[in-house]
Scaffold this motif. Structure first.
Motif, PDB file in Angstrom:
ATOM      1  N   VAL A 199       6.503  -3.657 -14.058  1.00 27.18           N
ATOM      2  CA  VAL A 199       6.012  -2.991 -12.846  1.00 27.18           C
ATOM      3  C   VAL A 199       4.730  -2.219 -13.147  1.00 27.18           C
ATOM      4  O   VAL A 199       4.595  -1.598 -14.201  1.00 27.18           O
ATOM      5  CB  VAL A 199       7.077  -2.001 -12.306  1.00 27.18           C
ATOM      6  N   HIS A 200       3.793  -2.254 -12.209  1.00 27.67           N
ATOM      7  CA  HIS A 200       2.613  -1.387 -12.270  1.00 27.67           C
ATOM      8  C   HIS A 200       2.360  -0.839 -10.874  1.00 27.67           C
ATOM      9  O   HIS A 200       1.955  -1.570  -9.973  1.00 27.67           O
ATOM     10  CB  HIS A 200       1.393  -2.161 -12.759  1.00 27.67           C
ATOM     11  N   LEU A 201       2.633   0.452 -10.686  1.00 29.17           N
ATOM     12  CA  LEU A 201       2.427   1.085  -9.388  1.00 29.17           C
ATOM     13  C   LEU A 201       1.037   1.692  -9.287  1.00 29.17           C
ATOM     14  O   LEU A 201       0.441   2.110 -10.281  1.00 29.17           O
ATOM     15  CB  LEU A 201       3.465   2.193  -9.159  1.00 29.17           C
ATOM     16  N   ASN A 202       0.535   1.746  -8.061  1.00 30.64           N
ATOM     17  CA  ASN A 202      -0.691   2.480  -7.795  1.00 30.64           C
ATOM     18  C   ASN A 202      -0.437   3.975  -7.954  1.00 30.64           C
ATOM     19  O   ASN A 202       0.709   4.423  -8.060  1.00 30.64           O
ATOM     20  CB  ASN A 202      -1.170   2.203  -6.363  1.00 30.64           C
ATOM     21  N   TRP A 203      -1.519   4.764  -7.932  1.00 35.37           N
ATOM     22  CA  TRP A 203      -1.359   6.207  -7.936  1.00 35.37           C
ATOM     23  C   TRP A 203      -0.666   6.647  -6.638  1.00 35.37           C
ATOM     24  O   TRP A 203      -0.741   5.946  -5.618  1.00 35.37           O
ATOM     25  CB  TRP A 203      -2.725   6.895  -8.050  1.00 35.37           C
ATOM     26  N   PRO A 204       0.009   7.796  -6.662  1.00 35.42           N
ATOM     27  CA  PRO A 204       0.696   8.266  -5.443  1.00 35.42           C
ATOM     28  C   PRO A 204      -0.289   8.714  -4.367  1.00 35.42           C
ATOM     29  O   PRO A 204      -1.504   8.592  -4.538  1.00 35.42           O
ATOM     30  CB  PRO A 204       1.540   9.439  -5.959  1.00 35.42           C
ATOM     31  N   PHE A 205       0.241   9.245  -3.271  1.00 35.73           N
ATOM     32  CA  PHE A 205      -0.556   9.694  -2.136  1.00 35.73           C
ATOM     33  C   PHE A 205      -1.791  10.458  -2.617  1.00 35.73           C
ATOM     34  O   PHE A 205      -1.677  11.298  -3.508  1.00 35.73           O
ATOM     35  CB  PHE A 205       0.305  10.589  -1.223  1.00 35.73           C
ATOM     36  N   PRO A 206      -2.975  10.150  -2.086  1.00 33.46           N
ATOM     37  CA  PRO A 206      -3.269   9.382  -0.869  1.00 33.46           C
ATOM     38  C   PRO A 206      -3.329   7.863  -1.059  1.00 33.46           C
ATOM     39  O   PRO A 206      -3.736   7.152  -0.146  1.00 33.46           O
ATOM     40  CB  PRO A 206      -4.631   9.929  -0.449  1.00 33.46           C
ATOM     41  N   TYR A 207      -2.948   7.377  -2.228  1.00 31.69           N
ATOM     42  CA  TYR A 207      -2.888   5.926  -2.432  1.00 31.69           C
ATOM     43  C   TYR A 207      -1.531   5.404  -1.942  1.00 31.69           C
ATOM     44  O   TYR A 207      -0.666   6.185  -1.534  1.00 31.69           O
ATOM     45  CB  TYR A 207      -3.132   5.601  -3.905  1.00 31.69           C
ATOM     46  N   LYS A 208      -1.334   4.074  -1.988  1.00 38.08           N
ATOM     47  CA  LYS A 208      -0.194   3.470  -1.305  1.00 38.08           C
ATOM     48  C   LYS A 208       1.007   3.207  -2.222  1.00 38.08           C
ATOM     49  O   LYS A 208       1.663   2.186  -2.114  1.00 38.08           O
ATOM     50  CB  LYS A 208      -0.640   2.172  -0.635  1.00 38.08           C
ATOM     51  N   GLN A 209       1.289   4.160  -3.107  1.00 41.50           N
ATOM     52  CA  GLN A 209       2.408   3.969  -4.021  1.00 41.50           C
ATOM     53  C   GLN A 209       3.745   3.923  -3.300  1.00 41.50           C
ATOM     54  O   GLN A 209       4.623   3.124  -3.644  1.00 41.50           O
ATOM     55  CB  GLN A 209       2.444   5.092  -5.068  1.00 41.50           C
ATOM     56  N   SER A 210       3.937   4.762  -2.312  1.00 44.39           N
ATOM     57  CA  SER A 210       5.218   4.842  -1.618  1.00 44.39           C
ATOM     58  C   SER A 210       5.591   3.505  -0.980  1.00 44.39           C
ATOM     59  O   SER A 210       6.704   2.995  -1.167  1.00 44.39           O
ATOM     60  CB  SER A 210       5.174   5.943  -0.550  1.00 44.39           C
ATOM     61  N   LYS A 211       4.665   2.915  -0.232  1.00 41.41           N
ATOM     62  CA  LYS A 211       4.924   1.629   0.410  1.00 41.41           C
ATOM     63  C   LYS A 211       5.136   0.531  -0.628  1.00 41.41           C
ATOM     64  O   LYS A 211       6.033  -0.309  -0.503  1.00 41.41           O
ATOM     65  CB  LYS A 211       3.768   1.259   1.334  1.00 41.41           C
ATOM     66  N   GLN A 212       4.312   0.546  -1.683  1.00 45.12           N
ATOM     67  CA  GLN A 212       4.432  -0.453  -2.737  1.00 45.12           C
ATOM     68  C   GLN A 212       5.797  -0.377  -3.415  1.00 45.12           C
ATOM     69  O   GLN A 212       6.440  -1.402  -3.668  1.00 45.12           O
ATOM     70  CB  GLN A 212       3.324  -0.235  -3.771  1.00 45.12           C
ATOM     71  N   SER A 213       6.253   0.835  -3.717  1.00 43.04           N
ATOM     72  CA  SER A 213       7.550   0.990  -4.387  1.00 43.04           C
ATOM     73  C   SER A 213       8.693   0.504  -3.504  1.00 43.04           C
ATOM     74  O   SER A 213       9.695  -0.004  -3.999  1.00 43.04           O
ATOM     75  CB  SER A 213       7.773   2.453  -4.784  1.00 43.04           C
TER      76      SER A 213
END
Length: 305
Positions: A199-213
């Motif tokens: 897994v590689h998540l984006n940075w959290p808010f304001p980026y889209k980590q929540s939706k991606q996770s």
């Protein structure tokens, strides 16, 4: 009168400081409902620790209500971190599985020492992030060593991958292109099939980590059987994005909470490279040096109960 005035100023400042820290902790728990909440979860351990001396000062200043509130919130903050992971309980005994987790850093240099370290670990499974044409070129000996490779496109020159010496279950590979998720089912030594996910998540808010996770968690829920999840989550183990993905597989963070990124420190650690293993897993985890990357590696020797 002068003493009382100074005492009142100290009291008000202490109450204000404690209120700010308590607010920081509370906001950090809103991740399940508000994406921005996970960004504040990073500061939960620091805020929890600082609330303890605040409570002592407030008690001395006879602000008993705020002292009690500070103590309660500190216990909740620190307790939530302690219960968010399972510390390695013992050396792996019997048939063990070795997994090496690493964010390669797409344009890092040098590459040779890192490739050698992974090979010398005798890892049966290697989970990678930021796999690029650059590090594939300069780590060619490592990529050639592993007969089975599953690679999935994420960001340009930052793909996610799984390398393994274990037999792969036919047609089990899957890839969520653009979402930082790749998976494959392998035949574990001395046991049945297990899923491995990188897994590689984006940075959290304001980026889209929540939706991606959430997309990643929905995909992992469909997997039947034990799942080993490893990767660069860009989020601490007690953050909602990590907890959401762990819950999808009924897993738990495995290994001590130590800083894994070069921008972290002992004051504000960044344990963002996480291992999410089935509950009851035993074994050990050791940190491996940066070796050209901005992330430390994690080498796990485990036994799945």
């Amino acid at each position: 009168m002068r003493f009382l005035t100074k005492n009142g100023i100290v009291r008000n400042l202490s109450i204000g400081c404690a209120s700010m820290l308590m607010g920081l902790v509370v906001i950090g728990f809103t991740g399940p409902f508000i994406a921005a909440g996970d960004s504040f979860a990073l500061f939960r351990p620091l805020a929890g620790v600082l609330l303890i001396p605040c409570a002592v000062v407030l008690l001395c200043l006879r602000a008993r209500y705020f002292a009690l509130s500070s103590t309660a919130v500190a216990i909740i903050a620190i307790g939530s971190i302690a219960t968010s992971y399972a510390a390695p309980s013992e050396d792996c005994k019997g048939t063990c599985l070795t997994l090496y987790q690493k964010n390669l850093m797409s344009k890092a240099w040098p590459r040779y020492s890192l490739a050698d370290d992974i090979l010398e670990s005798n890892a049966q499974i290697v989970t990678l992030q930021e796999v690029s044409s650059h590090n594939r070129q300069y780590m060619g000996n490592m990529f050639e060593h592993y007969p089975a490779k599953t690679i999935c496109e994420f960001r340009p020159e930052q793909n996610v991958a799984i390398l393994t010496t274990l037999p792969i279950v036919e047609n089990s590979e899957f890839c969520l292109k653009g979402y930082g998720l790749v998976g494959v089912q392998v035949k574990a030594p001395g046991g049945g099939p297990i899923w491995v996910v990188s897994v590689h998540l984006n940075w959290p808010f304001p980026y889209k980590q929540s939706k991606q996770s959430q997309v990643i968690a929905d995909r992992i829920k469909k997997l039947e059987g034990p799942v080993l999840i490893a990767g660069d989550f860009n989020m601490v183990p007690w953050g909602e994005s990590v907890q959401r993905i762990a819950a999808a597989a009924d897993n738990q963070s495995f290994g001590t909470i130590l800083n894994t990124h070069n921008r972290g420190s002992w004051q504000v650690p960044l344990p963002i490279d996480n291992l999410l293993f089935p509950k009851g897993t035993t074994g050990t985890v050791e940190l491996r040096p940066f070796m050209g990357s901005d992330h430390l590696g994690k080498l796990a020797r485990i036994r799945i109960e």
